[in-house]
Design an enzyme around this catalytic site. Structure first.
Site, PDB file in Angstrom:
ATOM      1  N   CYS A  72      23.529 -35.878  14.605  1.00 24.80           N
ATOM      2  CA  CYS A  72      22.476 -35.612  13.939  1.00 24.80           C
ATOM      3  C   CYS A  72      22.068 -36.378  12.818  1.00 24.80           C
ATOM      4  O   CYS A  72      22.939 -36.723  12.037  1.00 24.80           O
ATOM      5  CB  CYS A  72      22.507 -34.020  13.712  1.00 24.80           C
ATOM      6  SG  CYS A  72      20.649 -33.602  13.011  1.00 24.80           S
ATOM      7  N   SER A 107      21.852 -23.398  17.755  1.00 24.78           N
ATOM      8  CA  SER A 107      22.395 -24.019  19.195  1.00 24.78           C
ATOM      9  C   SER A 107      22.170 -22.999  20.231  1.00 24.78           C
ATOM     10  O   SER A 107      22.772 -23.191  21.508  1.00 24.78           O
ATOM     11  CB  SER A 107      23.688 -24.083  19.031  1.00 24.78           C
ATOM     12  OG  SER A 107      24.607 -23.176  18.480  1.00 24.78           O
ATOM     13  N   HIS A 164      27.474 -25.602  19.754  1.00 28.46           N
ATOM     14  CA  HIS A 164      28.467 -24.466  19.770  1.00 28.46           C
ATOM     15  C   HIS A 164      27.810 -23.435  20.491  1.00 28.46           C
ATOM     16  O   HIS A 164      27.560 -22.425  20.030  1.00 28.46           O
ATOM     17  CB  HIS A 164      28.952 -24.053  18.437  1.00 28.46           C
ATOM     18  CG  HIS A 164      30.192 -24.740  17.655  1.00 28.46           C
ATOM     19  ND1 HIS A 164      30.247 -24.848  16.640  1.00 28.46           N
ATOM     20  CD2 HIS A 164      31.170 -25.432  18.587  1.00 28.46           C
ATOM     21  CE1 HIS A 164      31.249 -25.755  16.213  1.00 28.46           C
ATOM     22  NE2 HIS A 164      31.660 -26.090  17.459  1.00 28.46           N
ATOM     23  N   CYS A 175      17.522 -26.401  16.969  1.00 30.13           N
ATOM     24  CA  CYS A 175      16.972 -27.326  16.090  1.00 30.13           C
ATOM     25  C   CYS A 175      16.816 -28.543  16.603  1.00 30.13           C
ATOM     26  O   CYS A 175      17.018 -29.051  17.748  1.00 30.13           O
ATOM     27  CB  CYS A 175      17.778 -27.290  14.837  1.00 30.13           C
ATOM     28  SG  CYS A 175      19.448 -27.984  15.544  1.00 30.13           S
ATOM     29  N   HIS A 194      36.090 -26.979  11.157  1.00 26.78           N
ATOM     30  CA  HIS A 194      34.747 -27.364  11.885  1.00 26.78           C
ATOM     31  C   HIS A 194      34.621 -28.655  12.046  1.00 26.78           C
ATOM     32  O   HIS A 194      34.877 -29.778  11.251  1.00 26.78           O
ATOM     33  CB  HIS A 194      33.514 -26.715  11.041  1.00 26.78           C
ATOM     34  CG  HIS A 194      32.348 -26.776  11.709  1.00 26.78           C
ATOM     35  ND1 HIS A 194      31.769 -27.944  11.931  1.00 26.78           N
ATOM     36  CD2 HIS A 194      31.557 -25.624  12.462  1.00 26.78           C
ATOM     37  CE1 HIS A 194      30.539 -27.418  12.685  1.00 26.78           C
ATOM     38  NE2 HIS A 194      30.501 -26.180  13.121  1.00 26.78           N
ATOM     39  N   SER A 226      29.865 -20.724  16.253  1.00 25.61           N
ATOM     40  CA  SER A 226      28.491 -21.475  15.677  1.00 25.61           C
ATOM     41  C   SER A 226      28.512 -20.846  14.044  1.00 25.61           C
ATOM     42  O   SER A 226      28.163 -19.614  13.963  1.00 25.61           O
ATOM     43  CB  SER A 226      27.354 -21.150  16.453  1.00 25.61           C
ATOM     44  OG  SER A 226      26.148 -21.331  15.794  1.00 25.61           O
ATOM     45  N   GLU A 261      32.165 -30.882  12.268  1.00 23.16           N
ATOM     46  CA  GLU A 261      31.323 -31.627  11.322  1.00 23.16           C
ATOM     47  C   GLU A 261      31.868 -31.855  10.009  1.00 23.16           C
ATOM     48  O   GLU A 261      31.736 -32.956   9.523  1.00 23.16           O
ATOM     49  CB  GLU A 261      30.006 -30.719  11.016  1.00 23.16           C
ATOM     50  CG  GLU A 261      28.943 -31.562  10.145  1.00 23.16           C
ATOM     51  CD  GLU A 261      27.831 -30.586   9.696  1.00 23.16           C
ATOM     52  OE1 GLU A 261      27.234 -29.900  10.471  1.00 23.16           O
ATOM     53  OE2 GLU A 261      27.586 -30.542   8.491  1.00 23.16           O
ATOM     54  N   ASN A 302      26.236 -21.892  11.824  1.00 22.33           N
ATOM     55  CA  ASN A 302      24.935 -21.395  11.422  1.00 22.33           C
ATOM     56  C   ASN A 302      24.460 -19.877  11.856  1.00 22.33           C
ATOM     57  O   ASN A 302      23.699 -19.052  11.299  1.00 22.33           O
ATOM     58  CB  ASN A 302      23.721 -22.381  11.625  1.00 22.33           C
ATOM     59  CG  ASN A 302      23.358 -22.225  12.999  1.00 22.33           C
ATOM     60  OD1 ASN A 302      22.344 -21.698  13.413  1.00 22.33           O
ATOM     61  ND2 ASN A 302      24.028 -23.030  13.822  1.00 22.33           N
TER      62      ASN A 302
HETATM   63  S1  SF4 Z   1      21.839 -27.544  12.404  1.00 21.31           S
HETATM   64 FE1  SF4 Z   1      23.050 -29.309  12.593  1.00 21.31          FE
HETATM   65  S2  SF4 Z   1      22.408 -30.156  14.488  1.00 21.31           S
HETATM   66 FE2  SF4 Z   1      20.808 -28.918  13.703  1.00 21.31          FE
HETATM   67  S3  SF4 Z   1      19.470 -29.879  12.314  1.00 21.31           S
HETATM   68 FE3  SF4 Z   1      20.761 -29.202  11.258  1.00 21.31          FE
HETATM   69  S4  SF4 Z   1      22.306 -30.847  11.050  1.00 21.31           S
HETATM   70 FE4  SF4 Z   1      21.054 -31.094  12.925  1.00 21.31          FE
END
Ligand code: SF4
Length: 401
Positions: free
Chosen positions: A147, A375, A85, A55, A175, A312, A177, A314
């Site tokens: 980010c 990632s 990650h 991303c 986590h 990770s 974040e 996501n």
């Molecule tokens: S997934 Fe995390 S690092 Fe990627 S754009 Fe979204 S907030 Fe930013």
């Protein structure tokens, strides 16, 4: 005074572009994209989701790390935890001499080795306010790759604390974040947070809000996931919703709606604005990848392979979305696919360990969907495509020649 804090890069993109391309680019992915995100050989078709992989936040963080190495060739460089990650990317940085500062068993980072002569990279998920202050005190150069989408969540949470609202964060409290996001409440005296992992936990909070019973149980349940001294009767009167940027967006929205309903039931619609605030803080990259995989699933895929780090967030959510509809294999790396034996090692949704499955790609006409977390670099996706075809005895280098 010499500048010691950087968050806009060093203008060395031209210098590092070759290394980034060598480490993460994939000509196979380019070729599949150029063919409309699908490639067929024999009776096997591989379809890529329209949005997958790195991303904008990860692109930027990895780029800054490479730039930092180029900018400070003679300095020791540390990285607070993992930059993102993905084991492949973190290994590449280690190979460049960037030393990862691990967390202790108690969960804190040990900055004992860092001196004012060193450079420290902050990861894409950011660090807690406490860690940031500790590093500033040490006087080392800080390269901050947090980010912008994470910073937006921090602003929201900080504003909740400023206005006397407890931040209820949909996320995983361990986590990086979410720890960093939750820490933003400490900017204001009396700032509070509570992290709920899923709808089940959100419902427990809602039950208390509506009935005012079970406060001790709630305190025990959330003792590790709430600010110190969390008192449900005091801290659930005014709440603001935020989320870890990489959660399942449908669940985040549903949790916000459930809390809104509970606050309305308790305080009435006329007083809702005094007691409830909400803002969807899922980032657009996460949303795009979740939307794209749902579209991919509409294309009659028989099975999906999801590529990305097992830690990770996501990537795990992409796998969960797919597993609701088709057989899904979340693999950390292309090496999890063994073409010779027809086996695949993968982490089932919700599990913590890998399992091995044989004959995961049976003979006959099959469509395999592929997606990858934010990632995951493209070369890991390209290698996965190659190994899937190799499982059917197809050498992709000949097919794409
Ligand atoms: S997934 Fe995390 S690092 Fe990627 S754009 Fe979204 S907030 Fe930013």
């Amino acid at each position: 005074m010499e500048q010691t804090y950087f968050r806009k890069g060093f203008g060395l993109k031209g210098e590092i572009q070759g290394a980034l391309s060598d480490d993460y680019h994939s000509s196979v992915v380019d070729a599949v994209r150029a063919r409309g995100y699908a490639l067929t050989a024999g009776d096997l078709t591989v379809r890529l989701a329209q949005e997958f992989g790195f991303c904008y936040g990860v692109d930027r963080a990895v780029e800054y790390a490479y730039e930092a190495r180029a900018k400070f060739p003679g300095k020791r460089i540390f990285l607070v935890g993992e930059i993102i990650h993905n084991p492949h990317v973190n290994a590449k940085l280690s190979g460049m001499g960037i030393e990862i500062i691990a967390r202790s068993a108690a969960g804190a980072f040990d900055f004992g080795a860092v001196t004012a002569a060193d450079v420290v990279i902050l990861p894409a998920f950011g660090v807690t306010r406490e860690d940031f202050e500790r590093l500033r005190t040490l006087g080392s150069v800080l390269v901050d790759t947090t980010c912008g989408s994470v910073l937006n969540v921090w602003k929201r949470v900080e504003s909740y604390a400023r206005d006397g609202f407890t931040a209820i964060i949909h996320g995983k409290y361990q986590h990086e974040e979410t720890r960093a996001t939750a820490s933003q409440v400490s900017e204001h005296a009396g700032g509070r947070y509570l992290v709920v992992r899923d709808m089940d936990e959100a419902r427990l909070v809602c039950e208390f809000i509506e009935r005012g019973e079970g406060g001790d149980g709630l305190k025990a349940r959330f003792c590790a996931a709430a600010s110190d001294g969390f008192e449900p009767a005091r801290d659930l009167v005014r709440v603001g919703i935020a989320n870890q940027t990489t959660m399942l967006s449908t669940e985040s929205l549903a949790i916000a709606a459930e809390l809104r309903r509970a606050m309305t039931a308790r305080f009435g619609p006329a007083a809702l604005a005094e007691h409830f605030r909400s803002f969807d803080t899922i980032c657009s990259a996460t949303q795009d990848r979740q939307d794209a995989v749902l579209r991919l699933l509409q294309d009659s895929v028989d099975v999906v392979v999801v590529v990305g780090g097992y830690n990770s967030s996501n990537t795990n959510h992409l796998a969960a979305l797919c597993a609701e509809r088709v057989p899904t294999y979340h693999i950390q790396d292309a090496a999890c696919i063994a073409p010779e034996s027809g086996a695949i090692r993968h982490k089932p949704v919700g599990a913590h360990a890998e399992v091995e499955v044989r004959d995961w790609l049976p003979p006959g006409r099959r469509v395999v969907g592929i997606t990858a977390g934010a990632s995951t670099p493209n070369n890991k996706v390209g290698e996965t495509v190659e190994r899937i075809f190799a499982t059917r005895g197809v050498d992709l280098s000949e097919t794409l020649a």
